[in-house]
Structures are given as structure tokens and as C-alpha cells.
Write an enzyme that holds these catalytic residues in place. Structure first.
Site, PDB file in Angstrom:
ATOM      1  N   CYS A   2       0.839  -1.215   0.000  1.00 46.86           N
ATOM      2  CA  CYS A   2       0.000   0.000   0.000  1.00 46.86           C
ATOM      3  C   CYS A   2       0.866   1.255   0.000  1.00 46.86           C
ATOM      4  O   CYS A   2       2.068   1.206   0.249  1.00 46.86           O
ATOM      5  CB  CYS A   2      -0.869   0.055   1.251  1.00 46.86           C
ATOM      6  SG  CYS A   2      -1.785  -1.440   1.594  1.00 46.86           S
TER       7      CYS A   2
HETATM    8  N1  GLN Z   1      -1.354  -6.554   4.431  1.00 42.68           N
HETATM    9  C1  GLN Z   1      -2.211  -5.390   4.468  1.00 42.68           C
HETATM   10  C2  GLN Z   1      -3.506  -5.606   3.725  1.00 42.68           C
HETATM   11  O1  GLN Z   1      -3.675  -6.572   3.049  1.00 42.68           O
HETATM   12  C3  GLN Z   1      -1.481  -4.158   3.947  1.00 42.68           C
HETATM   13  C4  GLN Z   1      -1.239  -4.279   2.480  1.00 42.68           C
HETATM   14  C5  GLN Z   1      -0.153  -3.452   1.901  1.00 42.68           C
HETATM   15  O2  GLN Z   1       0.612  -2.751   2.553  1.00 42.68           O
HETATM   16  N2  GLN Z   1      -0.058  -3.613   0.650  1.00 42.68           N
HETATM   17  O3  GLN Z   1      -4.359  -4.784   3.808  1.00 42.68           O
END
Ligand code: GLN
Length: 249
Positions: A2
Site C-alpha cells: 500500500c
Molecule cells: N497486508 C495489508 C492488507 O492486506 C497491507 C497491504 C499493503 O501494505 N499492501 O491490507
């Protein structure tokens, strides 16, 4: 992973923070420049902001890509705030979809986001889950690693921890159980804390304002990279402190 952003400073239209910068969070949802894990961030988005005189933030979250949301342009044009936390999501393996899994997570006056992953979610994280009282575990806002991290941070905040302390203690505890990537971001509307642990984190201070983001939204001078394994603390006057996470307590 993210991409996420937090801002403290004079009130600005959300659009100026999120959409106007040429490589801002909006564009990072399909064309991040520094993202090392994952390619696009289309599994939901959210923005949380504080209105003058109200300590409890508002949130707007949706389960899909930010560019496909009709309300976002209007909302970000007319809403102004001096304290904002926003994120675009790329879901990791085994984590639930949907609006409830999109950051920011919220409770009372706090907003939280996580960029990263807890490998082995959920089967190998029983030890971590066992740190929470059962009622708090049952109250997870989504079936995701980020929601579990939020519950661990919130447990500390409710116990009286400061923002930075809550994040640092959570990271130190979590790494005993999992080799995670743990870029956490937390604000109460007047100060903010962030960790760099396995992924990108940058900040910039302008007179009376601070921006903390996974990656710079533009090429202006003044952006600084936060070293990995650090805790960042910032206040609305633009003051930023970066401490090595291994040695903070
Ligand atoms: N693992 C978390 C989620 O699936 C954060 C994802 C991310 O940082 N891409 O929401």
C-alpha cells in the site's frame, strides 16, 4: 504494498494533498514510483480527516480503486482539514477484501494505517493474537493482518501509551513472532507517529506543516527518506524527530 500519507498543518483542501501533486497518493494507486512490493493499489482506499473543533475524525473509505469512485473528486475539493491520514491499498495474500479492510482504521480520536505484511497470516500468528484479550480479538475490524496490528496498537493506546510508544512497542513485540514489514502510521489530529520497518517512508517539513508519506508526491527539494527501522514523531508546527527503533523505548 500500500501507499499511505499523513499531514499536519494549516487547513488545506484534501485535493491539494492527495490529487494535485503530480505523483501524489491518487496517482500512486496506479503508478507508484518507488513501490517495491506489489504493482498497483486498487483494493480499496480511505481518507480520514479532522474538522476544526471536533476531536473525532471523519472517514471516507471504499472497497475499489480510488479513480473509479465518483464521490472522491467532490469530497476532496470541498473538504479542508489541518490533519489528514489517507491510504490506497494493495491487499496481501489471505487478507479479506472490502471497505472494512481499507485504512484508515479508527477509534475515538485516533487514525491508523499499515503498509506491509505479516507473513503466515493467519495460520502462523496465533501467538500474536494471544496477546490480546478475547473481546478485543473478537472486535477486529477486518480479517486482515493490518487489523490485528491496529488492535495491538489500540490496546496500548487505551492503556495510556503515547503515539510513538504504542507503535514502537507494537513493532518490537510483533517481530518476536513474525518477520513482518511494519510501516505503521498513527495520528490523533495534533501529532503523528510512524515507523519505517521494511518499506519506504519519506517526510518533508514546510513552515508550520509536516507531510509523511510512503513516497514523495512531487520532486520538490525538501523530501527526506526515513532510514529503515526508525520511529518518526511529528507535530503540527513542522517539527520532526527520527529515532532508531531498536533503541527507543
Ligand atoms: N497486508 C495489508 C492488507 O492486506 C497491507 C497491504 C499493503 O501494505 N499492501 O491490507
Amino acid at each position: 504494498m500500500c501507499r499511505q500519507l499523513a499531514y499536519l498543518g494549516p487547513p488545506v483542501a484534501l485535493r491539494e494533498l492527495l490529487v494535485t501533486p503530480p505523483s501524489g497518493l491518487y496517482r500512486q494507486s496506479w503508478a507508484p514510483r518507488l513501490q517495491q512490493h506489489g504493482t498497483v493499489n486498487v483494493d480499496g482506499f480511505g481518507v480520514g480527516w479532522y474538522a476544526e473543533g471536533d476531536p473525532v475524525p471523519a472517514r471516507y473509505r471504499r472497497p475499489g480503486p480510488v479513480w473509479a469512485d465518483e464521490g472522491f473528486a467532490d469530497l476532496t475539493r470541498v473538504v479542508r482539514s489541518g490533519a489528514v491520514l489517507a491510504a490506497v491499498r494493495s491487499a496481501t495474500e489471505g487478507c479479506a477484501a472490502g471497505e472494512q479492510a481499507a485504512a484508515p482504521f479508527a477509534a475515538g480520536r485516533w487514525l491508523f494505517a499499515h503498509n506491509g505484511v505479516l507473513p503466515g497470516w493467519p495460520e502462523q500468528l496465533g501467538g500474536l493474537a494471544a496477546l490480546l484479550p478475547p473481546a478485543e480479538l473478537l472486535s477486529l475490524t477486518a480479517r486482515t493482518d493490518s487489523a490485528l496490528l491496529w488492535a495491538l496498537v489500540l490496546h496500548r493506546l487505551r492503556g495510556g501509551a503515547e503515539l510513538g510508544e504504542a507503535l514502537a512497542d507494537t513493532v518490537r513485540e510483533v517481530v518476536k513472532h513474525s518477520e513482518g514489514r511494519l510501516n505503521l502510521l498513527l495520528t490523533d489530529g495534533s501529532s503523528l507517529a510512524a515507523t519505517a520497518w521494511g518499506d519506504d517512508l519519506h517526510h518533508r517539513s514546510d513552515p508550520g506543516a509536516v507531510l509523511v508519506a510512503s513516497e514523495p508526491g512531487d520532486d520538490r527539494p525538501g523530501w527526506q527518506r526515513v532510514p529503515d527501522r526508525s520511529l518518526l514523531l511529528a507535530t503540527a508546527d513542522g517539527g520532526v524527530t527520527v529515532l532508531p527503533l531498536d533503541r527507543t523505548h
